[in-house]
Design an enzyme around this catalytic site. Structure first.
Site, PDB file in Angstrom:
ATOM      1  N   TYR A  27      37.203  50.753  36.569  1.00 21.48           N
ATOM      2  CA  TYR A  27      37.825  49.320  35.954  1.00 21.48           C
ATOM      3  C   TYR A  27      36.954  48.234  35.582  1.00 21.48           C
ATOM      4  CZ  TYR A  27      40.882  45.174  37.757  1.00 21.48           C
ATOM      5  OH  TYR A  27      41.386  44.647  37.550  1.00 21.48           O
ATOM      6  N   SER A  84      37.967  39.673  35.281  1.00 21.42           N
ATOM      7  CA  SER A  84      38.825  39.389  36.272  1.00 21.42           C
ATOM      8  C   SER A  84      36.989  39.529  37.301  1.00 21.42           C
ATOM      9  CB  SER A  84      38.581  41.430  37.188  1.00 21.42           C
ATOM     10  OG  SER A  84      38.491  41.351  38.678  1.00 21.42           O
TER      11      SER A  84
END
Ligand code: NAD
Length: 260
Positions: free
Chosen positions: A155, A142
């Site tokens: 995350y 990401s």
């Protein structure tokens, strides 16, 4: 391009993973899809990959929280299809909360699914790739593997971890025809992004439109969501011969987000 190859894509019952599974199938690879969801819907997804692209497609119900199930998923794919040539570690979840209120069980689940599952799958798939002298490992990271955002401690930690795992494994297998890369999308419109909108609305006291414009696309200079097709096309490119010198790379596809 990928005839006689087998691709295992974790977390491929929806979103980016499903896009990758379909894109690899379009190139002629046999596919193992994996992920959670309604059994009938998963069976329709599996059957449509076979029907649309004329390849074989199996479904593995392995839970990415469980090391033994992940190892069994890879072993079963090798047994059923003869090899695992492409491994896409894509399964992921999100949870948004200030760090001092972050539920411990959510932290543990995000680290397990978004980071440790990739380790378990790589550990199981690398011996066969080494034996055959060819492999492609693609980790869906990401933009959050490169930069942080508030309220996403687990995350961001997991995705930075994936970047480190990618580089380390790439060095270990560099002379064996195996490349290992991380794709780092900015915001892609998938169920994962849709699902974090209510929590972000709560955490930031915003409306849905404000979250989309002022939080999500605020960081993305193009002001456009990245598409699933763009990410899966990138993954297919990384499996091509042209990409064989790209390894250990943490590759943004983020509308300019991490250029800032
Ligand atoms: P998604 O929610 O559509 O897909 C997630 C997939 O993971 C689903 O198939 C789900 O069933 C599976 N999954 C979740 N928990 C699992 C478990 N315990 N065991 C097995 N499978 C499990 O989300 P997406 O947006 O397509 O995300 C895919 C990956 O892309 C994730 O790693 C995510 O972090 C990453 N990513 C997404 C975006 C985005 O904007 N959508 C941006 C950057 C990175």
């Amino acid at each position: 391009m990928l005839a006689n190859k087998t691709a295992v894509v974790t977390g491929s019952t929806s979103g980016i993973g499903l896009g990758c599974a379909r894109a690899f199938a379009e190139q002629g690879a046999n596919i193992v899809i994996n992920g959670l969801g309604d059994a009938d819907e998963i069976e329709r997804t599996r059957a449509s990959i076979e029907a649309d692209f004329g390849v074989q497609c199996a479904y593995s119900p392995a839970n990415m929280l469980k090391a033994d199930e992940i190892a069994a998923m890879v072993a079963d794919a090798e047994k059923d299809f003869g090899s695992v040539d492409i491994l896409v570690n894509n399964a992921g979840i999100q949870f948004v909360s200030p760090v001092d209120e972050f539920p411990v069980d959510k932290w543990d689940a995000i680290i397990a699914i978004n980071l440790s599952s990739a380790f378990h799958a790589i550990r199981a798939a690398v011996p066969g790739m080494k034996q055959r002298g060819w492999g492609r490992i693609i980790n869906t990271a990401s933009a959050h593997a490169l930069v942080a955002s508030p309220y996403k401690s687990a995350y961001v930690a997991a995705k930075h971890g994936i970047a480190g795992l990618t580089k380390t494994v790439a060095l270990e297998v560099a002379e064996q025809g195996i490349t290992v890369n991380a794709i780092c999308p900015g915001y892609v419109w998938t169920p994962l992004v849709e699902a974090q909108i209510p929590d972000t609305m709560k955490a930031r006291n915003m409306t849905e439109e404000q979250v989309k414009k002022e939080v999500l696309l605020k960081a993305q200079p193009t002001k456009e969501f990245v598409t699933v097709d763009q990410v899966s096309g990138y993954a297919v490119f990384l499996c091509s011969d042209t990409a064989s010198s790209i390894t250990g790379s943490v590759l943004p596809i983020d509308g300019g987000w991490t250029a800032q």
